[in-house]
Enzyme design. Structure first.
Site, PDB file in Angstrom:
ATOM      1  CG  ASN A   8      -1.772   1.207   1.367  1.00  0.00           C
ATOM      2  OD1 ASN A   8      -1.851   2.011   0.426  1.00  0.00           O
ATOM      3  ND2 ASN A   8      -2.408   1.376   2.511  1.00  0.00           N
ATOM      4  CD1 TRP A   9       3.466   1.140  -2.952  1.00  0.00           C
ATOM      5  CD2 TRP A   9       3.291   2.296  -4.869  1.00  0.00           C
ATOM      6  NE1 TRP A   9       4.138   0.444  -3.924  1.00  0.00           N
ATOM      7  CE2 TRP A   9       4.041   1.135  -5.123  1.00  0.00           C
ATOM      8  CE3 TRP A   9       3.044   3.168  -5.928  1.00  0.00           C
ATOM      9  CZ2 TRP A   9       4.557   0.819  -6.381  1.00  0.00           C
ATOM     10  CZ3 TRP A   9       3.542   2.873  -7.191  1.00  0.00           C
ATOM     11  CH2 TRP A   9       4.304   1.698  -7.400  1.00  0.00           C
ATOM     12  CE  LYS A  10      -0.194   3.395   4.756  1.00  0.00           C
ATOM     13  NZ  LYS A  10      -0.085   3.551   6.204  1.00  0.00           N
ATOM     14  CG  HIS A  86      -5.841   1.940   5.356  1.00  0.00           C
ATOM     15  ND1 HIS A  86      -5.343   2.955   6.130  1.00  0.00           N
ATOM     16  CD2 HIS A  86      -4.833   1.056   5.200  1.00  0.00           C
ATOM     17  CE1 HIS A  86      -4.091   2.688   6.435  1.00  0.00           C
ATOM     18  NE2 HIS A  86      -3.754   1.537   5.886  1.00  0.00           N
ATOM     19  CD  GLU A  88      -2.911   5.682   6.688  1.00  0.00           C
ATOM     20  OE1 GLU A  88      -2.915   5.689   5.439  1.00  0.00           O
ATOM     21  OE2 GLU A  88      -1.980   5.160   7.357  1.00  0.00           O
ATOM     22  CD  GLU A 159      -3.082  -2.110   7.799  1.00  0.00           C
ATOM     23  OE1 GLU A 159      -1.942  -2.250   7.360  1.00  0.00           O
ATOM     24  OE2 GLU A 159      -3.801  -1.140   7.502  1.00  0.00           O
ATOM     25  N   GLY A 165       2.643   2.934  10.804  1.00  0.00           N
ATOM     26  CA  GLY A 165       3.565   4.046  10.572  1.00  0.00           C
ATOM     27  C   GLY A 165       4.315   4.507  11.807  1.00  0.00           C
ATOM     28  CB  SER A 202       5.430  -0.934  12.237  1.00  0.00           C
ATOM     29  OG  SER A 202       5.002   0.391  12.464  1.00  0.00           O
TER      30      SER A 202
END
Ligand code: 13P
Length: 239
Positions: A8-10, A86, A88, A159, A165, A202
């Protein structure tokens, strides 16, 4: 069972040129590459072995929804997987469980493989609410709307929000326990669902094997480390 790595490159990288270079370095079997929307089509063209994933979708089919992207639009550029719910999206963009459920439905109806993300915040963890939060996210995300999950594959990613992160991953032992708990919910009557269940938060080349060594952990959802070619190369050698 083969393990799956979802990258997942975000909201990275900044340019198409960088995206194509990273995609070429990530093109291996058992890998899903999830770039930002503007790069999907071109990244899809360079991927020969890995599959293309999107980081989100909107649940309506088409119409006046400025800035949103539909399941059909993703399919038209050969997206196969889509990350849904997700943390985020849930916490920075106020996505509710009900919105997540609508997105899961749209993905399933369009034969995209949804990757449903679940996980507790640090406050929920400290208050002893982890299990209840995960159960709620799973049950609303998967079962609010009737849909053909028994026919269509889907994936769950555990997650923990506090592990994303931060360089502070959940311990492999504890991630294993939570993944077993998720499987227990999905296998309790009347459900008999057996999706792949991944860990994320992470993960990097130093700790990936500590998770994958458990047969119950079907793979990993990786953020930051997926942006570094050297890290990707090492991680791919473990799946
Ligand atoms: P990090 O690997 O950067 O912690 O991100 C995890 C994640 O959110 C993947 O979806």
């Amino acid at each position: 069972m083969t393990k799956l790595l979802i990258l997942n490159w975000k909201m990275n990288p900044a340019t198409l040129k960088e995206a194509l270079s990273l995609a070429k370095a990530s093109d291996y079997k058992n890998v899903v590459v999830a770039p930002p929307f503007p790069f999907l089509e071109e990244v899809g063209k360079v991927l020969k072995k890995s599959r293309l994933g999107a980081q989100d979708l909107f649940y309506e089919e088409k119409g006046a929804f400025t800035g949103e992207v539909s399941a059909k639009e993703l399919k038209s550029v050969r997206v196969k997987y889509v990350i849904i719910g997700h943390s985020e999206r849930r916490h920075k963009f106020d996505e509710t469980d009900e919105m997540v459920a609508k997105k899961m439905k749209a993905a399933a109806e369009n034969k995209l493989i949804p990757v449903l993300c679940v996980g507790e915040t640090i406050e929920e963890k400290n208050a002893g609410k982890k299990e209840a939060v995960i159960e709620r996210q799973l049950k609303i995300g998967l079962f609010l709307y009737p849909r053909p999950y028994t026919l269509n594959p889907f994936i769950v990613a555990y997650e923990p929000v506090w592990a994303i992160g931060t360089g502070n991953p959940e311990t492999p032992e504890s991630a294993l326990e939570t993944i077993k708990y998720i499987r227990k919910i999905l296998n309790a009557k009347p459900y008999t669902l057996n999706p792949k269940i991944l860990y994320g938060g992470s993960v990097d080349s130093r700790n990936l094997r500590d998770y994958l060594k458990y047969k119950e952990v079907d793979g990993a959802l990786v953020g930051g480390a997926s942006l570094k070619k050297e890290e990707v190369k090492k991680m791919i050698s473990y799946v």
